[in-house]
Design a protein around this motif. Structure first.
Motif, short mmCIF file in Angstrom:
data_model
loop_
_atom_site.label_atom_id
_atom_site.label_comp_id
_atom_site.label_asym_id
_atom_site.label_seq_id
_atom_site.Cartn_x
_atom_site.Cartn_y
_atom_site.Cartn_z
N VAL A 154 -2.67 -15.67 -3.68
CA VAL A 154 -1.74 -15.62 -2.54
C VAL A 154 -0.71 -14.55 -2.82
CG1 VAL A 154 -2.09 -18.02 -1.83
CG2 VAL A 154 -0.32 -17.51 -3.52
N PHE A 155 -0.25 -13.90 -1.74
CA PHE A 155 0.61 -12.71 -1.89
C PHE A 155 1.56 -12.64 -0.71
CE2 PHE A 155 0.54 -7.94 -0.79
CZ PHE A 155 1.69 -7.66 -1.52
N ASP A 156 2.83 -12.40 -1.00
CA ASP A 156 3.81 -12.23 0.08
C ASP A 156 4.95 -11.35 -0.41
OD1 ASP A 156 4.72 -13.17 2.86
OD2 ASP A 156 6.50 -13.55 1.63
N LEU A 157 5.50 -10.58 0.52
CA LEU A 157 6.68 -9.75 0.27
C LEU A 157 7.79 -10.14 1.23
CD1 LEU A 157 5.06 -6.19 0.12
CD2 LEU A 157 5.61 -7.66 -1.83
N GLU A 158 9.03 -10.10 0.74
CA GLU A 158 10.20 -10.09 1.61
C GLU A 158 10.85 -8.74 1.42
OE1 GLU A 158 10.86 -12.40 3.85
OE2 GLU A 158 9.19 -13.63 3.15
N THR A 159 11.34 -8.15 2.51
CA THR A 159 11.66 -6.72 2.49
C THR A 159 12.99 -6.42 3.17
OG1 THR A 159 10.46 -6.36 4.56
CG2 THR A 159 9.19 -6.21 2.51
N THR A 160 13.30 -5.12 3.23
CA THR A 160 14.54 -4.69 3.88
C THR A 160 14.40 -4.58 5.39
OG1 THR A 160 13.96 -2.36 3.56
CG2 THR A 160 15.29 -3.40 1.83
N GLY A 161 13.17 -4.68 5.91
CA GLY A 161 12.96 -4.55 7.35
C GLY A 161 11.49 -4.65 7.67
N VAL A 162 11.11 -4.18 8.86
CA VAL A 162 9.74 -4.38 9.33
C VAL A 162 8.93 -3.09 9.45
CG1 VAL A 162 10.36 -6.48 10.58
CG2 VAL A 162 10.48 -4.27 11.77
N ASP A 163 9.48 -1.97 9.04
CA ASP A 163 8.76 -0.70 9.10
C ASP A 163 8.05 -0.49 7.77
OD1 ASP A 163 8.06 2.10 8.93
OD2 ASP A 163 9.45 2.49 10.57
N VAL A 164 6.72 -0.51 7.78
CA VAL A 164 5.98 -0.44 6.52
C VAL A 164 6.16 0.90 5.82
CG1 VAL A 164 4.25 -2.11 7.26
CG2 VAL A 164 3.83 0.33 7.64
N ALA A 165 6.49 1.95 6.57
CA ALA A 165 6.59 3.29 5.98
C ALA A 165 7.94 3.54 5.31
CB ALA A 165 6.33 4.36 7.03
N ASP A 208 6.30 -18.85 1.46
CA ASP A 208 5.42 -18.27 2.48
C ASP A 208 4.03 -17.99 1.93
OD1 ASP A 208 7.53 -18.37 4.22
OD2 ASP A 208 7.73 -16.21 4.49
N ALA A 209 3.94 -17.49 0.70
CA ALA A 209 2.65 -17.18 0.10
C ALA A 209 1.81 -18.44 -0.05
CB ALA A 209 2.83 -16.50 -1.25
N VAL A 210 2.42 -19.50 -0.58
CA VAL A 210 1.69 -20.76 -0.79
C VAL A 210 1.28 -21.37 0.54
CG1 VAL A 210 1.88 -23.12 -1.65
CG2 VAL A 210 2.72 -21.21 -3.03
N ALA A 211 2.19 -21.36 1.52
CA ALA A 211 1.85 -21.91 2.83
C ALA A 211 0.70 -21.14 3.47
CB ALA A 211 3.07 -21.89 3.75
N ALA A 212 0.70 -19.82 3.35
CA ALA A 212 -0.39 -19.02 3.91
C ALA A 212 -1.71 -19.39 3.25
CB ALA A 212 -0.09 -17.53 3.72
N GLY A 213 -1.69 -19.57 1.93
CA GLY A 213 -2.90 -19.98 1.24
C GLY A 213 -3.41 -21.33 1.73
#
Length: 235
Positions: free
Chosen positions: A16-27, A172-177
């Motif tokens: 399972v894999f998840d990121l929390e980030t500074t925003g929603v633009d992947v670039a 979030d990662a565990v729930a997604a799994g």
């Protein structure tokens, strides 16, 4: 009488894999927290690792309100971004090398942002990561006409998967799994992870085309524009 669909053998252990980030633009946006773990067939996490990064840029208030990490906290306690990107990539590469499917909700976001971060910090990228399981893509494909949002919180509730601390990477990662396991018990998924991966490429492309048509119809996109349906890494 309810028929129980047997769990595919390849789903008895998943990453399972998840990121929390500074925003929603992947670039342009950056990793703040990350989680990589392994679940058994019962959805119990049997291995896990978490990271907190100093993203190197200010964390917008809106993003901090979602995941709870401020710029000050990340600068004081986070590891250098390049180190985190390298270690997350290495952890995922190890699981893929073992032939383990990796679950990521809205996978094209997390894997695309990780790819851009890898390029930014000179880290060897994950090339064609597979097999990936994306509960968002699978749920849309198998229950296309269900009304309502398809956020992880909503979809987890639909499949009776508990999700406390939403927008916290490990939760979030565990729930997604666990949603992936629920989907496998609800719908007849392919017999191999490789086949499912290939099917999701087509499903994601079709879902993006449908969304493009809708956005053009309501005026959110110009007729010449389109939603990128590349999966699991956006083009």
């Amino acid at each position: 009488m309810t028929t129980t669909i047997p769990l595919p053998a390849w789903l008895t252990r998943v990453g399972v894999f998840d990121l929390e980030t500074t925003g929603v633009d992947v670039a342009t946006d950056r990793i703040v927290t990350a989680h990589v773990g392994v679940l058994d067939r019962h959805g119990r996490e049997i291995a896990a690792r978490d990271w907190l990064a100093d993203p190197g840029i200010p964390i917008p208030d809106g993003a901090a309100a979602v995941h709870g990490i401020s710029t000050e906290h990340a600068r004081a306690h986070g590891r250098p971004a390049a180190e985190v990107v390298a270690q997350v990539s290495a952890a995922l590469r190890t699981l893929f090398a073992q032939g383990m499917p990796i679950v990521a909700y809205n996978a094209s976001y997390d894997f695309s942002l990780l790819a851009h971060e890898s390029a930014r910090h000179g880290v060897a990228p994950l090339v064609s990561p597979q097999p990936v399981i994306d509960p968002l893509v699978i749920d849309k494909a198998h229950d296309r006409y269900r009304r309502g949002k398809r956020t992880l919180s909503v979809v987890a509730e639909h499949y009776a998967v508990p999700l406390d601390d939403a927008h916290e990477a490990s939760a979030d990662a565990v729930a997604a799994g666990r949603v992936a396991l629920a989907l496998a018990r609800e719908f007849a998924l392919p017999l191999t992870a490789a086949e499912l991966h290939t099917q999701q490429i087509g499903w994601a492309r079709d879902q993006a085309a449908s969304l493009t048509e809708y956005f053009i119809r309501v005026g959110r996109l110009d007729p010449a524009e389109s939603v990128d349906g590349s999966w699991p890494i956006r083009g």
